[in-house]
Design a protein around this motif. Structure first.
Motif, PDB file in Angstrom:
ATOM      1  N   PRO A 122       0.812  -1.225   0.000  1.00  0.00           N
ATOM      2  CA  PRO A 122       0.000   0.000   0.000  1.00  0.00           C
ATOM      3  C   PRO A 122       0.844   1.274   0.000  1.00  0.00           C
ATOM      4  CG  PRO A 122      -0.079  -1.069   2.143  1.00  0.00           C
ATOM      5  CD  PRO A 122       0.653  -2.003   1.224  1.00  0.00           C
ATOM      6  N   THR A 123       2.168   1.175   0.274  1.00  0.00           N
ATOM      7  CA  THR A 123       2.988   2.394   0.319  1.00  0.00           C
ATOM      8  C   THR A 123       3.417   2.847  -1.071  1.00  0.00           C
ATOM      9  OG1 THR A 123       4.963   1.062   0.661  1.00  0.00           O
ATOM     10  CG2 THR A 123       3.869   1.910   2.643  1.00  0.00           C
ATOM     11  N   THR A 124       3.327   1.966  -2.050  1.00  0.00           N
ATOM     12  CA  THR A 124       3.650   2.379  -3.427  1.00  0.00           C
ATOM     13  C   THR A 124       2.366   2.631  -4.188  1.00  0.00           C
ATOM     14  OG1 THR A 124       3.577   0.150  -4.380  1.00  0.00           O
ATOM     15  CG2 THR A 124       5.655   0.826  -3.391  1.00  0.00           C
ATOM     16  N   PRO A 125       2.390   3.564  -5.112  1.00  0.00           N
ATOM     17  CA  PRO A 125       1.172   3.905  -5.879  1.00  0.00           C
ATOM     18  C   PRO A 125       0.626   2.678  -6.620  1.00  0.00           C
ATOM     19  CG  PRO A 125       2.928   5.468  -6.319  1.00  0.00           C
ATOM     20  CD  PRO A 125       3.540   4.395  -5.495  1.00  0.00           C
ATOM     21  N   LYS A 126       1.509   1.904  -7.198  1.00  0.00           N
ATOM     22  CA  LYS A 126       1.101   0.733  -7.964  1.00  0.00           C
ATOM     23  C   LYS A 126       0.418  -0.300  -7.048  1.00  0.00           C
ATOM     24  CE  LYS A 126       0.994  -2.120 -11.455  1.00  0.00           C
ATOM     25  NZ  LYS A 126      -0.167  -1.977 -12.337  1.00  0.00           N
ATOM     26  N   GLY A 127       1.113  -0.582  -5.922  1.00  0.00           N
ATOM     27  CA  GLY A 127       0.569  -1.539  -4.948  1.00  0.00           C
ATOM     28  C   GLY A 127      -0.791  -1.081  -4.442  1.00  0.00           C
ATOM     29  N   TRP A 128      -0.899   0.211  -4.171  1.00  0.00           N
ATOM     30  CA  TRP A 128      -2.143   0.746  -3.629  1.00  0.00           C
ATOM     31  C   TRP A 128      -3.280   0.626  -4.636  1.00  0.00           C
ATOM     32  CZ3 TRP A 128      -4.840   1.250   0.333  1.00  0.00           C
ATOM     33  CH2 TRP A 128      -5.956   2.106   0.370  1.00  0.00           C
ATOM     34  N   SER A 129      -2.971   0.913  -5.900  1.00  0.00           N
ATOM     35  CA  SER A 129      -4.039   0.832  -6.899  1.00  0.00           C
ATOM     36  C   SER A 129      -4.462  -0.635  -7.087  1.00  0.00           C
ATOM     37  CB  SER A 129      -3.596   1.463  -8.220  1.00  0.00           C
ATOM     38  OG  SER A 129      -2.942   0.530  -9.037  1.00  0.00           O
ATOM     39  N   ASN A 130      -3.490  -1.572  -6.963  1.00  0.00           N
ATOM     40  CA  ASN A 130      -3.839  -2.992  -7.025  1.00  0.00           C
ATOM     41  C   ASN A 130      -4.760  -3.397  -5.871  1.00  0.00           C
ATOM     42  OD1 ASN A 130      -2.459  -3.482  -9.333  1.00  0.00           O
ATOM     43  ND2 ASN A 130      -0.624  -4.338  -8.338  1.00  0.00           N
ATOM     44  N   ILE A 131      -4.390  -2.924  -4.677  1.00  0.00           N
ATOM     45  CA  ILE A 131      -5.196  -3.261  -3.500  1.00  0.00           C
ATOM     46  C   ILE A 131      -6.616  -2.713  -3.643  1.00  0.00           C
ATOM     47  CG2 ILE A 131      -5.541  -2.720  -1.048  1.00  0.00           C
ATOM     48  CD1 ILE A 131      -2.768  -3.235  -0.501  1.00  0.00           C
ATOM     49  N   SER A 132      -6.724  -1.439  -4.063  1.00  0.00           N
ATOM     50  CA  SER A 132      -8.082  -0.891  -4.176  1.00  0.00           C
ATOM     51  C   SER A 132      -8.886  -1.637  -5.234  1.00  0.00           C
ATOM     52  CB  SER A 132      -8.102   0.605  -4.476  1.00  0.00           C
ATOM     53  OG  SER A 132      -6.832   1.090  -4.671  1.00  0.00           O
ATOM     54  N   PHE A 133      -8.167  -2.086  -6.301  1.00  0.00           N
ATOM     55  CA  PHE A 133      -8.844  -2.871  -7.334  1.00  0.00           C
ATOM     56  C   PHE A 133      -9.437  -4.157  -6.722  1.00  0.00           C
ATOM     57  CE2 PHE A 133      -8.636  -6.217 -10.653  1.00  0.00           C
ATOM     58  CZ  PHE A 133      -9.553  -5.674 -11.533  1.00  0.00           C
ATOM     59  N   LEU A 134      -8.632  -4.806  -5.874  1.00  0.00           N
ATOM     60  CA  LEU A 134      -9.103  -6.054  -5.251  1.00  0.00           C
ATOM     61  C   LEU A 134     -10.232  -5.803  -4.258  1.00  0.00           C
ATOM     62  CD1 LEU A 134      -5.694  -7.882  -4.605  1.00  0.00           C
ATOM     63  CD2 LEU A 134      -7.444  -8.492  -6.286  1.00  0.00           C
ATOM     64  N   LEU A 135     -10.028  -4.777  -3.394  1.00  0.00           N
ATOM     65  CA  LEU A 135     -11.016  -4.510  -2.339  1.00  0.00           C
ATOM     66  C   LEU A 135     -12.350  -4.043  -2.922  1.00  0.00           C
ATOM     67  CD1 LEU A 135      -8.926  -2.777   0.487  1.00  0.00           C
ATOM     68  CD2 LEU A 135      -9.571  -5.184   0.266  1.00  0.00           C
ATOM     69  N   ASP A 136     -12.276  -3.428  -4.109  1.00  0.00           N
ATOM     70  CA  ASP A 136     -13.517  -2.961  -4.732  1.00  0.00           C
ATOM     71  C   ASP A 136     -14.491  -4.107  -5.028  1.00  0.00           C
ATOM     72  OD1 ASP A 136     -13.197  -0.316  -4.609  1.00  0.00           O
ATOM     73  OD2 ASP A 136     -12.523  -0.014  -6.681  1.00  0.00           O
ATOM     74  N   GLY A 137     -13.966  -5.333  -5.048  1.00  0.00           N
ATOM     75  CA  GLY A 137     -14.834  -6.482  -5.293  1.00  0.00           C
ATOM     76  C   GLY A 137     -15.790  -6.775  -4.149  1.00  0.00           C
ATOM     77  N   PHE A 138     -15.480  -6.261  -2.959  1.00  0.00           N
ATOM     78  CA  PHE A 138     -16.322  -6.512  -1.788  1.00  0.00           C
ATOM     79  C   PHE A 138     -17.778  -6.150  -2.039  1.00  0.00           C
ATOM     80  CE2 PHE A 138     -12.789  -6.829   1.395  1.00  0.00           C
ATOM     81  CZ  PHE A 138     -13.274  -7.975   2.015  1.00  0.00           C
ATOM     82  N   GLY A 139     -17.962  -4.944  -2.631  1.00  0.00           N
ATOM     83  CA  GLY A 139     -19.325  -4.452  -2.855  1.00  0.00           C
ATOM     84  C   GLY A 139     -20.139  -5.451  -3.649  1.00  0.00           C
ATOM     85  N   ALA A 140     -19.561  -5.935  -4.767  1.00  0.00           N
ATOM     86  CA  ALA A 140     -20.295  -6.853  -5.637  1.00  0.00           C
ATOM     87  C   ALA A 140     -20.560  -8.186  -4.929  1.00  0.00           C
ATOM     88  CB  ALA A 140     -19.513  -7.081  -6.919  1.00  0.00           C
ATOM     89  N   THR A 141     -19.539  -8.700  -4.225  1.00  0.00           N
ATOM     90  CA  THR A 141     -19.711  -9.976  -3.519  1.00  0.00           C
ATOM     91  C   THR A 141     -20.834  -9.869  -2.480  1.00  0.00           C
ATOM     92  OG1 THR A 141     -17.461 -10.754  -3.850  1.00  0.00           O
ATOM     93  CG2 THR A 141     -18.600 -11.574  -1.916  1.00  0.00           C
TER      94      THR A 141
END
Lengths: 252, 252
Positions: free
Chosen positions: A29-48
């Motif tokens: 989460p400290t790198t921009p790339k890592g953070w955008s990956n994490i938010s991409f993954l966490l965004d799935g929560f809503g749909a699930t």
């Protein structure tokens, strides 16, 4: 529980320390790339969660509609309900999902009904149908656990079948039905992962897509499992709370 | 009042040639019984003799296989006739069968409000009237679980009375009670008997039978073996089976 957390932490720490095998940078989460990956993954929560909740609501309604005639004294009224339960229970979720998503529109088309079933509703229909056989059995055991004398007393004071269910049987049965029903919700949440194969953007689908671009399956799937773990643990705590509350009510 | 062979309009209940089987077990064998308006009948007999089955047939909690039942001029048959008969007939069960999730007052108002369409105000006024009659108006706000067995059975009687039936059926109303509570329930039933209510009481309380019954009915093996006034019945039983039974229950 504590052991599980300790084991998880140890595994993760070991991974961070050693060279090569683990590459947490992909979801750092400290790198921009890592953070955008994490938010991409966490965004799935809503749909699930949305998929699980809507499927569970449909399953509860269908389950009740199947369970009530299933308890009739008349075997011809009972029969369709038994057949439905046996039939639905026998179908594995994944083939059913394929059939609903790819097959059902064709069937409807041939009947002159033109609807597009998108991934979300395909998954909702499949999960709800598949689960409804189990909720029907939960309702049945809950309702049958209410003594027959209650129904008889209701009859003698002139209540109709619907009134008896609504005012006498269901309010009592609900205390025995809710905890196993909430438990069944955990099953729906876990099974919702299958929706990924028809392209629904929920937790698992997003993990799969990220793996394809980042080539770090170990880290991404580890996070995916943790996501489900958190979700299920939250529901578990809720179920326990519900069971305690219902248990306390019962003894009054 | 001892014998009513003829069937005319004066009878509250007319049972003719009633037969019932549970599988191979012949539970009721050609039972004939007429009950006049205002008549109080006590049915006794060994367990399994068909007493409960007989009175449960009168309000169709059990179906019969052959014969006819006419209650207050209505011949039992289709659903409408059963509904009409149940609205005339109240029933009190051995196990009380109060609704445990409702307060005493709600137990009493449920039938009048839902089946009879009374307003809450009228239903509550009626409920309080009958709670006073069974002498527990102060318990109105409690749940059944908070009451003693004797109080619960008196509430069950009041619940039936709230439907203002012409006929009351009692199925071993004191068999589930502790000895010290039997008399408070019997007093209520005797009071009801003296008010002119038509009643059929299945009981082994022979003291009560002497006090309240117009006619005794002795059943054994699904048949009515003997009927008669309490005086004749207790002092001079006509059949050996009846003598044996009376000896057994009057010994202690």
């Amino acid at each position: 529980m504590k052991n599980l957390i300790a084991l998880t932490c140890l595994t993760l720490l070991a991974g961070c320390g050693s060279a090569g095998n683990w590459g947490w940078y992909v979801i750092d989460p400290t790198t921009p790339k890592g953070w955008s990956n994490i938010s991409f993954l966490l965004d799935g929560f809503g749909a699930t969660i949305l998929l699980s909740v809507i499927a569970a609501v449909f399953s509860m309604v269908i389950g009740l509609l199947v369970a009530l005639p299933g308890m009739s004294a008349n075997r011809w009224i009972r029969l369709p309900s038994r057949i439905y339960i046996e039939f639905i229970r026998a179908i594995p979720l994944l083939p059913m999902l394929f059939w609903v998503f790819y097959g059902l529109p064709v069937v409807l088309q041939s009947m002159g009904i033109s609807v597009r079933i998108d991934a979300f509703w395909g998954a909702v229909i499949t999960l709800a149908l598949s689960d409804s056989a189990f909720t029907a059995e939960i309702y049945r055991s809950g309702i049958q656990s209410i003594a027959r004398g209650q129904t008889e007393a209701a009859k003698t004071i002139g209540l109709t079948y619907t009134q008896t269910m609504r005012y006498v049987i269901l309010p009592q049965a609900i205390r025995r039905i809710l905890p196993p029903l909430a438990n069944q919700f955990i099953y729906i949440v876990k099974m919702s992962a299958f929706a990924s194969v028809i392209g629904m953007q929920e937790l698992t689908r997003r993990a799969n897509e990220l793996v394809v671009t980042e080539y770090r399956p170990l880290e991404i799937y580890t996070l995916l499992i943790l996501e489900y773990l958190v979700l299920v643990l939250v529901i578990s705590f809720f179920v326990r709370w519900l069971e305690r509350k219902m248990g306390a009510d019962e003894s009054r | 009042m001892a014998e009513q062979a003829d069937t005319d309009q004066t009878n509250a209940i007319e049972i003719k040639g009633l037969n019932k089987w549970y599988g191979d077990f012949h539970a009721l064998k050609d039972v004939n019984l007429n009950v006049a308006h205002g008549e109080r009948i006590v049915i006794c007999g060994p367990s399994g003799s068909g007493k409960s089955t007989l009175i449960r047939c009168v309000n169709s909690l059990e179906t019969h296989d052959s014969g006819s039942i006419v209650v207050d001029g209505t011949t039992m048959g289709n659903a409408a006739s059963i509904e009409a008969i149940r609205s005339e007939v109240g029933m009190v069960f051995q196990q009380f069968n109060l609704f445990p999730h409702l307060t005493i007052l709600q137990n009493l108002t449920l039938g009048p409000m839902k089946a009879r369409g009374l307003s809450r105000k009228d239903a509550e006024a009626r409920a309080m009237k009958y709670l006073e009659r069974v002498q527990i108006p102060e318990q109105a706000g409690k749940k059944p679980g908070a009451l003693s067995g004797g109080q619960q059975q008196r509430v069950a009687i009041a619940r039936s009375l709230c439907m203002e039936p012409k006929i009351m059926l009692f199925d071993e109303p004191t068999s589930a009670l502790d000895p010290e509570m039997i008399s408070e329930v019997l007093d209520v039933i005797v009071d009801l008997a003296e008010s002119g209510m038509t009643m059929i009481v299945v009981t082994h309380e022979m003291g009560f039978a002497r006090r309240a019954a117009d006619r005794m009915v002795f059943m054994d093996h699904g048949q009515i073996v003997e009927t008669g006034t309490p005086e004749a019945f207790f002092s001079n039983p006509q059949t050996e089976r009846c003598r044996t039974f009376l000896n057994q229950i009057l010994k202690h």
